[in-house]
Design a protein around this motif. Structure first.
Motif, mmCIF file in Angstrom:
data_model
loop_
_atom_site.group_PDB
_atom_site.id
_atom_site.type_symbol
_atom_site.label_atom_id
_atom_site.label_comp_id
_atom_site.label_asym_id
_atom_site.label_seq_id
_atom_site.Cartn_x
_atom_site.Cartn_y
_atom_site.Cartn_z
ATOM 1 N N ASP A 50 50.253 153.663 95.535
ATOM 2 C CA ASP A 50 51.388 153.834 94.629
ATOM 3 C C ASP A 50 51.207 152.979 93.377
ATOM 4 O O ASP A 50 51.188 151.749 93.447
ATOM 5 N N GLY A 52 53.151 153.778 90.510
ATOM 6 C CA GLY A 52 54.297 154.047 89.655
ATOM 7 C C GLY A 52 54.371 155.510 89.273
ATOM 8 O O GLY A 52 53.477 156.310 89.565
ATOM 9 N N GLY A 394 52.570 149.888 82.908
ATOM 10 C CA GLY A 394 53.168 151.070 83.501
ATOM 11 C C GLY A 394 54.497 151.448 82.889
ATOM 12 O O GLY A 394 55.222 152.275 83.451
ATOM 13 N N GLU A 395 54.856 150.869 81.740
ATOM 14 C CA GLU A 395 56.097 151.185 81.042
ATOM 15 C C GLU A 395 55.842 151.157 79.534
ATOM 16 O O GLU A 395 54.864 150.574 79.064
#
Length: 475
Positions: A50, A52, A394-395
């Motif tokens: 995982d 994201g 991841g953002e």
């Protein structure tokens, strides 16, 4: 021209090798390594990780479309290819290390050609029987039984090849999705082509070419001699103990005869079909199955083991005189292998350190070359630059752009009023930047001015810089 004047043939037809089944510590080690390596190869694409919502959840993935490589928690970007180069160097040094210590031990245990050939021979033995049965079948005329056995074996070989090709393509895209598309006939033609090529090559290399690949196609047998020395442990026959050969039953003693009873067990189990009693040969892959076979025979006739075993050239003189060989670990840990180990470890440590200190943001700057500069209506000089802003988070992250230089400059982003741009998560954004030197300033008058651009992450303290130049009039 008479038959006696006919020149000898320069080519000999290939004689197939039918290795006999053997049991022992080295054969068991090969089974374990085969199970581990095949398990890793076939199962790894199915593992999930995982990362994201914006990233693939396949644990190991070579994402060619987005030019990235994922390995569990590690993500390698195109600009970080030095990690791949480092891994290749470590693989090379590891091969040098093992060869220097134990000869072609990689070839005998972990080489893909060896692993898949072992698997194919296992299937062949299961379908057709052990060595003697396979030899009889090879020499027999074609009939329904031979056709049935051959077709059964070839179908199983093809299925293994198909699984091999299928597992390979799973490394390059999401495995469950691709599996459904392959079954439904909706996968990309490249996937089917790759699977077909790997299926056929695995079928041919593992089923038919076998030792021919190791002897003729692989360059390593011709390179390995530069890696070994008199301290390298190699599989060898102790001819001073075994010669002269002769038949001998259990309990019999003949002071004129050596321990070798010429049973051919060492030859019959060899996957490349050589006789280790003839000395070191290019074809030997150091699998040590001949050691297991010989030890088994020595146990049966009541002789000590070790007629065939690992031995260094340095120990030959001592053993011939009845002495004891040097400790195995002294052969393995010597200046050459320690040097290889040190270099291998240093590169590995450097890569780990580089992995942890790398910045999660990055930028590439490409100055506009045509034209080098533009003169504005007020006399100011403007240069254009293309920025490639890379956000490895991841953002989404806001990137702020600033400059440091000895001259005075103004910055402006195309399509925006501020010097901040939002870069999407885990992606690269291309942005045009304009740098202007007011009329009459040193930057406008000089031909070239060194400048440094700074990119700062608006949500953290991370920032990177890149050096470039500003082109002026050159007055």
């Amino acid at each position: 021209m008479s038959s006696s004047d006919t020149p000898p043939a320069l080519y000999a037809a290939h004689e197939p090798v039918f290795p006999r089944r053997v049991s022992g510590r080295f054969r068991n080690l090969k089974w374990v390594i085969m199970a581990i390596t095949l398990g890793i190869y076939y199962i790894t694409p199915l593992l999930r990780w995982d990362r994201g919502p914006n990233l693939p959840d396949q644990a190991v993935l070579v994402d060619l479309a987005n030019r990235r490589f994922f390995f569990f928690m590690i993500e390698i970007w195109p600009d970080e290819f030095y990690f791949v180069a480092g891994l290749l160097i470590m693989a090379g040094l590891g091969l040098f290390l093992f060869t220097s210590a134990l000869g072609r031990v990689w070839c005998g245990y972990a080489c893909p050609q060896t692993v898949w050939t072992d698997l194919y021979i296992l299937v062949e033995r299961w379908v057709e029987g052990d060595r003697n049965a396979r030899v009889r079948l090879w020499n027999a005329k074609w009939d329904l039984r031979k056709l049935r056995l051959r077709m059964t074996k070839w179908v199983l070989w093809l299925l293994i090849g198909l699984a091999t090709g299928g597992a390979w393509v799973f490394y390059f895209t999401d495995a469950p999705t691709l599996a459904r598309d392959l079954v439904a006939g909706q996968a990309h033609p490249i996937a089917y082509t790759t699977m077909a090529v790997l299926t056929l090559t695995t079928f041919f290399f593992g089923g038919f070419a076998r030792e021919q690949i190791c002897i003729y196609a692989c360059p390593w047998p011709r390179i390995q001699s530069a890696m070994i020395d008199e301290d390298t442990l190699l599989v060898a026959y102790r001819e001073w103990r075994g010669e002269p050969r002769g038949k001998l039953k259990k309990g019999e003693e003949d002071p004129e005869q050596g321990d070798c009873i010429d049973c051919m067990a060492c030859v019959n189990v060899c996957p490349v079909g050589i006789d280790i009693r003839n000395g070191q040969q290019l074809e030997c892959i150091t699998c040590a199955l001949c050691i297991d076979a010989c030890d088994e025979v020595m146990d049966r006739i009541g002789k000590p083991r070790g007629l065939i075993g690992y031995m260094a050239l340095k120990d030959e003189t001592a053993e011939r005189a009845g002495g004891h060989p040097k400790n195995v670990w002294k052969h393995i840990f010597r200046p050459r292998t320690i040097l290889y180990t040190t270099l291998w470890s240093a590169i590995g440590i450097a890569m780990v350190v580089a992995l942890f200190i790398r910045s999660p943001i990055d930028v590439n700057v490409t100055p506009e070359r045509n034209p080098l500069f533009v003169t504005m209506s007020d006399g100011a000089i403007r240069n254009s630059y293309e920025l490639r802003l890379r956000n490895k988070h991841g953002e989404d992250r806001p990137f702020r752009i600033s400059i440091s230089a000895d001259a005075r400059f103004r910055l402006a982003l195309e399509g925006g009023e501020s010097l901040e741009v939002m870069v999407p998560a885990d992606s690269t954004l291309t942005q045009r930047l304009y740098i202007t030197a007011p009329a009459g300033t040193s930057g406008a008058k000089a031909e070239r001015t060194d400048i440094r651009l700074w990119i700062a992450d608006g949500k953290s303290t991370d920032r990177v810089d890149v050096d470039t130049v500003f082109n002026g009039k050159g007055e």
